[in-house]
Scaffold this motif. Sequence first.
Motif, PDB file in Angstrom:
ATOM      1  N   LYS A 170      51.193  11.721  24.074  1.00 33.86           N
ATOM      2  CA  LYS A 170      50.328  12.769  24.624  1.00 33.86           C
ATOM      3  C   LYS A 170      48.976  12.754  23.929  1.00 33.86           C
ATOM      4  O   LYS A 170      47.929  12.845  24.570  1.00 33.86           O
ATOM      5  CB  LYS A 170      50.998  14.136  24.469  1.00 33.86           C
ATOM      6  CG  LYS A 170      50.239  15.267  25.137  1.00 33.86           C
ATOM      7  CD  LYS A 170      51.004  16.555  25.034  1.00 33.86           C
ATOM      8  CE  LYS A 170      50.496  17.299  23.828  1.00 33.86           C
ATOM      9  NZ  LYS A 170      51.077  18.625  23.662  1.00 33.86           N
ATOM     10  N   ASP A 171      48.980  12.600  22.589  1.00 34.90           N
ATOM     11  CA  ASP A 171      47.736  12.548  21.838  1.00 34.90           C
ATOM     12  C   ASP A 171      46.924  11.320  22.219  1.00 34.90           C
ATOM     13  O   ASP A 171      45.701  11.394  22.364  1.00 34.90           O
ATOM     14  CB  ASP A 171      48.012  12.543  20.333  1.00 34.90           C
ATOM     15  CG  ASP A 171      48.584  13.865  19.838  1.00 34.90           C
ATOM     16  OD1 ASP A 171      48.427  14.880  20.562  1.00 34.90           O
ATOM     17  OD2 ASP A 171      49.196  13.874  18.759  1.00 34.90           O
ATOM     18  N   ALA A 172      47.588  10.177  22.403  1.00 34.04           N
ATOM     19  CA  ALA A 172      46.891   8.951  22.778  1.00 34.04           C
ATOM     20  C   ALA A 172      46.267   9.093  24.159  1.00 34.04           C
ATOM     21  O   ALA A 172      45.132   8.652  24.388  1.00 34.04           O
ATOM     22  CB  ALA A 172      47.854   7.770  22.745  1.00 34.04           C
ATOM     23  N   LEU A 173      46.976   9.709  25.095  1.00 31.42           N
ATOM     24  CA  LEU A 173      46.449   9.906  26.441  1.00 31.42           C
ATOM     25  C   LEU A 173      45.251  10.847  26.416  1.00 31.42           C
ATOM     26  O   LEU A 173      44.235  10.585  27.066  1.00 31.42           O
ATOM     27  CB  LEU A 173      47.537  10.461  27.357  1.00 31.42           C
ATOM     28  CG  LEU A 173      47.142  10.699  28.807  1.00 31.42           C
ATOM     29  CD1 LEU A 173      46.694   9.397  29.453  1.00 31.42           C
ATOM     30  CD2 LEU A 173      48.288  11.311  29.584  1.00 31.42           C
ATOM     31  N   GLY A 197      39.453  11.503  26.875  1.00 31.99           N
ATOM     32  CA  GLY A 197      38.196  11.964  26.261  1.00 31.99           C
ATOM     33  C   GLY A 197      37.170  10.873  26.186  1.00 31.99           C
ATOM     34  O   GLY A 197      35.992  11.082  26.465  1.00 31.99           O
ATOM     35  N   ARG A 198      37.594   9.660  25.860  1.00 23.50           N
ATOM     36  CA  ARG A 198      36.652   8.532  25.794  1.00 23.50           C
ATOM     37  C   ARG A 198      36.152   8.150  27.172  1.00 23.50           C
ATOM     38  O   ARG A 198      34.989   7.779  27.337  1.00 23.50           O
ATOM     39  CB  ARG A 198      37.338   7.339  25.116  1.00 23.50           C
ATOM     40  CG  ARG A 198      37.355   7.482  23.604  1.00 23.50           C
ATOM     41  CD  ARG A 198      37.899   6.228  22.942  1.00 23.50           C
ATOM     42  NE  ARG A 198      39.367   6.402  22.879  1.00 23.50           N
ATOM     43  CZ  ARG A 198      40.245   5.435  22.971  1.00 23.50           C
ATOM     44  NH1 ARG A 198      39.853   4.193  23.105  1.00 23.50           N
ATOM     45  NH2 ARG A 198      41.525   5.684  22.918  1.00 23.50           N
ATOM     46  N   LEU A 199      37.017   8.220  28.189  1.00 15.12           N
ATOM     47  CA  LEU A 199      36.603   7.858  29.542  1.00 15.12           C
ATOM     48  C   LEU A 199      35.607   8.857  30.130  1.00 15.12           C
ATOM     49  O   LEU A 199      34.780   8.491  30.955  1.00 15.12           O
ATOM     50  CB  LEU A 199      37.818   7.765  30.461  1.00 15.12           C
ATOM     51  CG  LEU A 199      38.760   6.593  30.211  1.00 15.12           C
ATOM     52  CD1 LEU A 199      39.996   6.698  31.097  1.00 15.12           C
ATOM     53  CD2 LEU A 199      38.044   5.273  30.489  1.00 15.12           C
ATOM     54  N   ARG A 200      35.678  10.089  29.700  1.00 14.37           N
ATOM     55  CA  ARG A 200      34.775  11.119  30.231  1.00 14.37           C
ATOM     56  C   ARG A 200      33.379  11.073  29.633  1.00 14.37           C
ATOM     57  O   ARG A 200      32.465  11.676  30.134  1.00 14.37           O
ATOM     58  CB  ARG A 200      35.382  12.510  30.003  1.00 14.37           C
ATOM     59  CG  ARG A 200      36.590  12.745  30.878  1.00 14.37           C
ATOM     60  CD  ARG A 200      37.154  14.113  30.643  1.00 14.37           C
ATOM     61  NE  ARG A 200      38.343  14.316  31.476  1.00 14.37           N
ATOM     62  CZ  ARG A 200      39.327  15.123  31.177  1.00 14.37           C
ATOM     63  NH1 ARG A 200      39.268  15.824  30.067  1.00 14.37           N
ATOM     64  NH2 ARG A 200      40.352  15.242  31.971  1.00 14.37           N
ATOM     65  N   ARG A 201      33.207  10.351  28.541  1.00 12.90           N
ATOM     66  CA  ARG A 201      31.888  10.290  27.885  1.00 12.90           C
ATOM     67  C   ARG A 201      30.935   9.433  28.626  1.00 12.90           C
ATOM     68  O   ARG A 201      31.036   8.623  29.367  1.00 12.90           O
ATOM     69  CB  ARG A 201      32.035   9.751  26.468  1.00 12.90           C
ATOM     70  CG  ARG A 201      32.696  10.739  25.578  1.00 12.90           C
ATOM     71  CD  ARG A 201      32.716  10.229  24.173  1.00 12.90           C
ATOM     72  NE  ARG A 201      33.897  10.809  23.533  1.00 12.90           N
ATOM     73  CZ  ARG A 201      34.414  10.350  22.426  1.00 12.90           C
ATOM     74  NH1 ARG A 201      33.891   9.342  21.801  1.00 12.90           N
ATOM     75  NH2 ARG A 201      35.445  10.930  21.899  1.00 12.90           N
TER      76      ARG A 201
END
Length: 86
Positions: free
Chosen positions: A74-77, A82-86
């Motif tokens: 869950k933390d990895a997802l 979060g990285r994809l939204r930047r």
Amino acid sequence: MELTVTQLRKDLTKALDAVKAGDEVIVTERGTAIARLGGVESTSLLAQLEADGVLTPPAQSRAVPRLPEAEAAKDALSSLLGRLRR
């Protein structure tokens, strides 16, 4: 007691009095039963099904334990999103 939809509209008070007295009212439309009116039970549906022997309660609590792998996934997802939204 069996009533057509037309009769039910006309004699609703009579039908409700019958239900209060403990009777069941079947509503028909063109000769086919479409509804059943009955009194409201004071017990819950699950309690009634248990009393009738239809179901049995679990022998113990069935809480699913949290697995460390699931938390890590869950933390990895969340991190990836979060990285994809930047």
